[in-house]
Design a protein around this motif. Structure first.
Motif, PDB file in Angstrom:
ATOM      1  N   LEU A   8       0.831  -1.205   0.000  1.00  0.00           N
ATOM      2  CA  LEU A   8       0.000   0.000   0.000  1.00  0.00           C
ATOM      3  C   LEU A   8       0.865   1.254   0.000  1.00  0.00           C
ATOM      4  N   ILE A   9       1.943   1.240   0.779  1.00  0.00           N
ATOM      5  CA  ILE A   9       2.860   2.381   0.832  1.00  0.00           C
ATOM      6  C   ILE A   9       3.529   2.597  -0.523  1.00  0.00           C
ATOM      7  N   ILE A  10       3.943   1.503  -1.169  1.00  0.00           N
ATOM      8  CA  ILE A  10       4.581   1.593  -2.488  1.00  0.00           C
ATOM      9  C   ILE A  10       3.600   2.157  -3.518  1.00  0.00           C
ATOM     10  N   LEU A  11       2.356   1.677  -3.458  1.00  0.00           N
ATOM     11  CA  LEU A  11       1.326   2.168  -4.382  1.00  0.00           C
ATOM     12  C   LEU A  11       1.095   3.668  -4.182  1.00  0.00           C
ATOM     13  N   CYS A  12       0.973   4.091  -2.935  1.00  0.00           N
ATOM     14  CA  CYS A  12       0.761   5.513  -2.644  1.00  0.00           C
ATOM     15  C   CYS A  12       1.946   6.359  -3.108  1.00  0.00           C
ATOM     16  N   PHE A  13       3.140   5.809  -2.957  1.00  0.00           N
ATOM     17  CA  PHE A  13       4.349   6.524  -3.386  1.00  0.00           C
ATOM     18  C   PHE A  13       4.301   6.808  -4.889  1.00  0.00           C
TER      19      PHE A  13
END
Length: 247
Positions: A8-13
């Motif tokens: 999720l963090i990678i996607l948001c990044f």
């Protein structure tokens, strides 16, 4: 849970990078951001023709994908048992794997109707992926296990069930994942080049001609989501059906 949070963090990044790049470009005719793309997806979903378009493209691409899987499995077993057959079909399969999608679509347009283009293109693009992976897996099977099965007079079905399928299980999963993305990309490209109405490919072309970059991004995201969903679904089914514990 930690892995999901990381994804999720990678996607948001990357969504943030996309949005920042959109603001730098500051031209909606060239690039639209993620929020604008979502707005266009919602608009597209509200159209009466939306589900019909998804159905048209999905049915042809997925039916080609599953047919390629089954026929490649049969052809790989025949080629494994009869080396002459492997040599016989090797050249055309290498040609199919190397031929650009655009060239293949133009050639097929002379022989087929536009409506079946995505089916045939998806089939011929994914079939070599399945075939070569399955055949490579069969060639790496443990010879001693095969000799033991022959010694104990295992039936062809039992060899298939307890030796061949577990032996090529990793190749089944990897090729299923690779071929799904390839089937969608080639199928949509065929629809776009062949101008197949009521298809995702045609909507992409129409949006590009109309300079509706928001719709181009929206249909592209929809295609990616469909591809990833069906990839997950197929891998889930394969793990249930062909996993070592259930074969």
């Amino acid at each position: 849970m930690q892995k999901r949070l990381q994804k999720l963090i990678i996607l948001c990044f990357w969504l943030l990078i996309w949005e920042l790049f959109t603001r730098l470009v500051n031209n909606s005719f060239i690039l639209v951001g993620p929020l604008e793309t979502v707005r266009h997806i919602v608009i597209l979903m509200g159209r009466a023709s939306f589900t019909g378009i998804l159905y048209f493209s999905s049915v042809r691409i997925l039916s080609a994908y599953f047919l390629a899987f089954l026929l490649a499995l049969v052809f790989a077993f025949i080629a494994y048992r009869y080396p002459f057959f492997e040599s016989l079909i090797q050249a055309p399969l290498f040609l199919l794997r190397s031929l650009p999608v655009a060239s293949f679509v133009i050639i097929l347009l002379f022989f087929l109707g536009r409506g079946s283009l995505s089916f045939f293109i998806s089939f011929w693009m994914s079939f070599p992926v399945f075939y070569f992976n399955f055949l490579e897996g069969l060639k790496t099977l443990d010879r001693s296990t095969l000799e033991m099965a022959k010694l104990f007079r295992f039936s062809l079905w039992n060899r298939f069930r307890y030796i061949f399928i577990p032996g090529i299980y990793p190749q089944i999963l990897s090729s299923a994942k690779l071929a799904m993305g390839l089937s969608w990309k080639s199928g949509i490209a065929a629809e776009l080049i062949g101008q197949v109405r009521q298809s995702i490919g045609y909507q992409l072309m129409d949006a590009k001609v109309s300079l509706e970059m928001g719709d181009v991004f929206a249909w592209s995201i929809i295609m990616i989501v469909l591809s990833k969903f069906f990839e997950w679904f197929v891998l889930f089914l394969l793990k249930k059906i062909f996993s070592k514990g259930s074969v």
